[in-house]
Design a protein around this motif. Structure first.
Motif, PDB file in Angstrom:
ATOM      1  N   ILE A  32       0.841  -1.201   0.000  1.00  0.00           N
ATOM      2  CA  ILE A  32       0.000   0.000   0.000  1.00  0.00           C
ATOM      3  C   ILE A  32       0.874   1.248   0.000  1.00  0.00           C
ATOM      4  O   ILE A  32       0.614   2.218  -0.738  1.00  0.00           O
ATOM      5  CB  ILE A  32      -0.956  -0.015   1.203  1.00  0.00           C
ATOM      6  N   VAL A  33       1.922   1.238   0.828  1.00  0.00           N
ATOM      7  CA  VAL A  33       2.857   2.371   0.874  1.00  0.00           C
ATOM      8  C   VAL A  33       3.468   2.620  -0.510  1.00  0.00           C
ATOM      9  O   VAL A  33       3.616   3.774  -0.938  1.00  0.00           O
ATOM     10  CB  VAL A  33       3.956   2.107   1.925  1.00  0.00           C
ATOM     11  N   ALA A  34       3.795   1.558  -1.213  1.00  0.00           N
ATOM     12  CA  ALA A  34       4.369   1.710  -2.552  1.00  0.00           C
ATOM     13  C   ALA A  34       3.378   2.371  -3.506  1.00  0.00           C
ATOM     14  O   ALA A  34       3.755   3.206  -4.334  1.00  0.00           O
ATOM     15  CB  ALA A  34       4.799   0.350  -3.098  1.00  0.00           C
ATOM     16  N   ARG A  35       2.098   2.007  -3.386  1.00  0.00           N
ATOM     17  CA  ARG A  35       1.077   2.615  -4.239  1.00  0.00           C
ATOM     18  C   ARG A  35       0.918   4.107  -3.918  1.00  0.00           C
ATOM     19  O   ARG A  35       0.728   4.937  -4.809  1.00  0.00           O
ATOM     20  CB  ARG A  35      -0.266   1.912  -4.053  1.00  0.00           C
ATOM     21  N   LEU A  36       0.994   4.446  -2.633  1.00  0.00           N
ATOM     22  CA  LEU A  36       0.758   5.827  -2.218  1.00  0.00           C
ATOM     23  C   LEU A  36       1.976   6.723  -2.419  1.00  0.00           C
ATOM     24  O   LEU A  36       1.835   7.885  -2.818  1.00  0.00           O
ATOM     25  CB  LEU A  36       0.351   5.857  -0.738  1.00  0.00           C
ATOM     26  N   HIS A  37       3.152   6.191  -2.120  1.00  0.00           N
ATOM     27  CA  HIS A  37       4.346   7.035  -2.068  1.00  0.00           C
ATOM     28  C   HIS A  37       5.477   6.572  -2.979  1.00  0.00           C
ATOM     29  O   HIS A  37       6.547   7.192  -2.977  1.00  0.00           O
ATOM     30  CB  HIS A  37       4.864   7.107  -0.617  1.00  0.00           C
ATOM     31  N   GLY A  38       5.263   5.515  -3.722  1.00  0.00           N
ATOM     32  CA  GLY A  38       6.305   5.039  -4.626  1.00  0.00           C
ATOM     33  C   GLY A  38       7.061   3.839  -4.077  1.00  0.00           C
ATOM     34  O   GLY A  38       7.107   3.612  -2.855  1.00  0.00           O
ATOM     35  N   GLU A  39       7.667   3.085  -4.982  1.00  0.00           N
ATOM     36  CA  GLU A  39       8.381   1.868  -4.613  1.00  0.00           C
ATOM     37  C   GLU A  39       9.555   2.141  -3.681  1.00  0.00           C
ATOM     38  O   GLU A  39       9.905   1.308  -2.838  1.00  0.00           O
ATOM     39  CB  GLU A  39       8.851   1.143  -5.868  1.00  0.00           C
ATOM     40  N   ASP A  40      10.173   3.330  -3.799  1.00  0.00           N
ATOM     41  CA  ASP A  40      11.285   3.658  -2.906  1.00  0.00           C
ATOM     42  C   ASP A  40      10.869   3.548  -1.444  1.00  0.00           C
ATOM     43  O   ASP A  40      11.637   3.087  -0.591  1.00  0.00           O
ATOM     44  CB  ASP A  40      11.795   5.077  -3.174  1.00  0.00           C
ATOM     45  N   SER A  41       9.626   3.949  -1.150  1.00  0.00           N
ATOM     46  CA  SER A  41       9.152   3.902   0.237  1.00  0.00           C
ATOM     47  C   SER A  41       9.023   2.464   0.716  1.00  0.00           C
ATOM     48  O   SER A  41       9.335   2.153   1.870  1.00  0.00           O
ATOM     49  CB  SER A  41       7.803   4.619   0.352  1.00  0.00           C
ATOM     50  N   ARG A  42       8.568   1.572  -0.158  1.00  0.00           N
ATOM     51  CA  ARG A  42       8.480   0.162   0.238  1.00  0.00           C
ATOM     52  C   ARG A  42       9.872  -0.400   0.481  1.00  0.00           C
ATOM     53  O   ARG A  42      10.084  -1.168   1.438  1.00  0.00           O
ATOM     54  CB  ARG A  42       7.760  -0.666  -0.825  1.00  0.00           C
ATOM     55  N   GLN A  43      10.819  -0.040  -0.369  1.00  0.00           N
ATOM     56  CA  GLN A  43      12.168  -0.545  -0.191  1.00  0.00           C
ATOM     57  C   GLN A  43      12.763  -0.083   1.134  1.00  0.00           C
ATOM     58  O   GLN A  43      13.380  -0.863   1.862  1.00  0.00           O
ATOM     59  CB  GLN A  43      13.050  -0.088  -1.366  1.00  0.00           C
TER      60      GLN A  43
END
Length: 318
Positions: A32-43
């Motif tokens: 969900i974080v990746a969808r909202l803020h980009g894949e960098d945030s998930r990483q």
């Protein structure tokens, strides 16, 4: 939102399979974080999770059976096994499978199918694995060799860190690691004038946490260095829990007692074990903080959830 799917709609049959609740939820949260803020945030979140997992493994010991993804809890109070391990080790496994099987394009349809298959049911890890294999046999038969090559016994039952290390994109953390290295180098010369609040203006919450985690790896830091960090970034009064906890943990690991009022304030205003147990342990480990930790806990014990209170009591040896 994530917990409404894993843990509520689909739930673990018993505490030994708790990762099916929390590992899946952590994995969903990062998606969900990746969808909202980009894949960098998930990483970045995954990298922080790896650090948290390592800390839990170190706390219990790398050979402790309680560090297994599916621990054997016969005769053991599940509360004694509670840690970040089912959260981060479970999410680690799911990320590993996502990458192994071809990325989000392949794995996300399986995620939906999994929740649909088991909605309203309680399952164990064998149920989960059997459906995983059946789904890919039906929809991506070419992936079965990859799944059959997974050492499931190690993933489920081996203690310690996961049997395979995930590779995360290191680019999003370079800027915060670079800032941490600048501080460590400046500490050698007591040269702090180069830093200001602008250093972290563009940092995300997770980048700030990684910055503090990197500094904590070099703890204890000098008192003057910690005072300079706080002077530049006003971390003691920071309101974000993740950042504030990261700063207070760094300070306590360095026996920096100027933060004790802030530590007590955080212990008095929230009761999440994620923050509460480590803060009590770190404060208790400080020569000047032992009595304060015990007095604070005795005063606040009724404020915490009974499980949290019981675990902190054990941590402090009371």
């Amino acid at each position: 939102i994530a917990h409404s799917w894993s843990g509520t709609l689909v739930t673990a049959k018993n505490w030994e399979h708790f990762w099916l609740n929390e590992g899946w939820t952590t994995y969903f949260e990062r998606k969900i974080v990746a969808r909202l803020h980009g894949e960098d945030s998930r990483q970045l979140s995954s990298i922080i999770g790896e650090d948290d997992l390592q800390e839990s493994v170190d706390f219990y010991g790398k050979d402790s059976p309680l560090t297994a993804l599916v621990p054997k809890l016969h005769g053991i109070d599940p509360d004694d096994a509670y840690s970040t391990i089912p959260y981060d080790k479970g999410a680690h496994l799911l990320y590993y499978l996502e990458q192994l099987l071809g990325g989000p394009e392949v794995f996300e349809p399986y995620m939906r199918a999994y929740i649909t298959e088991f909605q309203g049911k309680s399952i164990d890890s064998d149920n989960w694995k059997e459906f995983l294999m059946a789904y890919f046999a039906k929809n991506h038969a070419e992936k079965l060799d990859l799944l059959n090559g997974v050492d499931w016994a190690k993933w489920f039952y081996a203690p310690g860190m996961p049997p395979v290390a995930n590779e995360y994109d290191e680019r999003p953390q370079r800027v915060c690691l670079h800032l941490a290295e600048r501080w460590l180098q400046a500490a050698e010369r007591s040269a702090y004038d180069q830093f200001s609040s602008k250093d972290i203006d563009d940092f995300s919450t997770m980048q700030k946490v990684i910055f503090l985690t990197r500094l904590a790896e070099s703890a204890p830091l000098k008192e003057e260095t910690l005072a300079a960090i706080d002077g530049a970034y006003a971390l003691t009064t920071y309101r974000n829990c993740e950042v504030r906890f990261g700063w207070l943990a760094l300070a306590l690991k360095s026996n920096y007692m100027a933060v004790t009022d802030a530590v007590v304030d955080m212990l008095s205003t929230q009761g999440r074990m994620k923050y509460t147990r480590p803060l009590y342990r770190l404060l208790h480990a400080c020569p000047e903080g032992r009595e304060l930790a015990e007095q604070t806990f005795k005063r606040l014990r009724g404020f915490y959830h009974p499980i949290c209170a019981r675990m902190v009591e054990k941590d402090l040896g009371l």
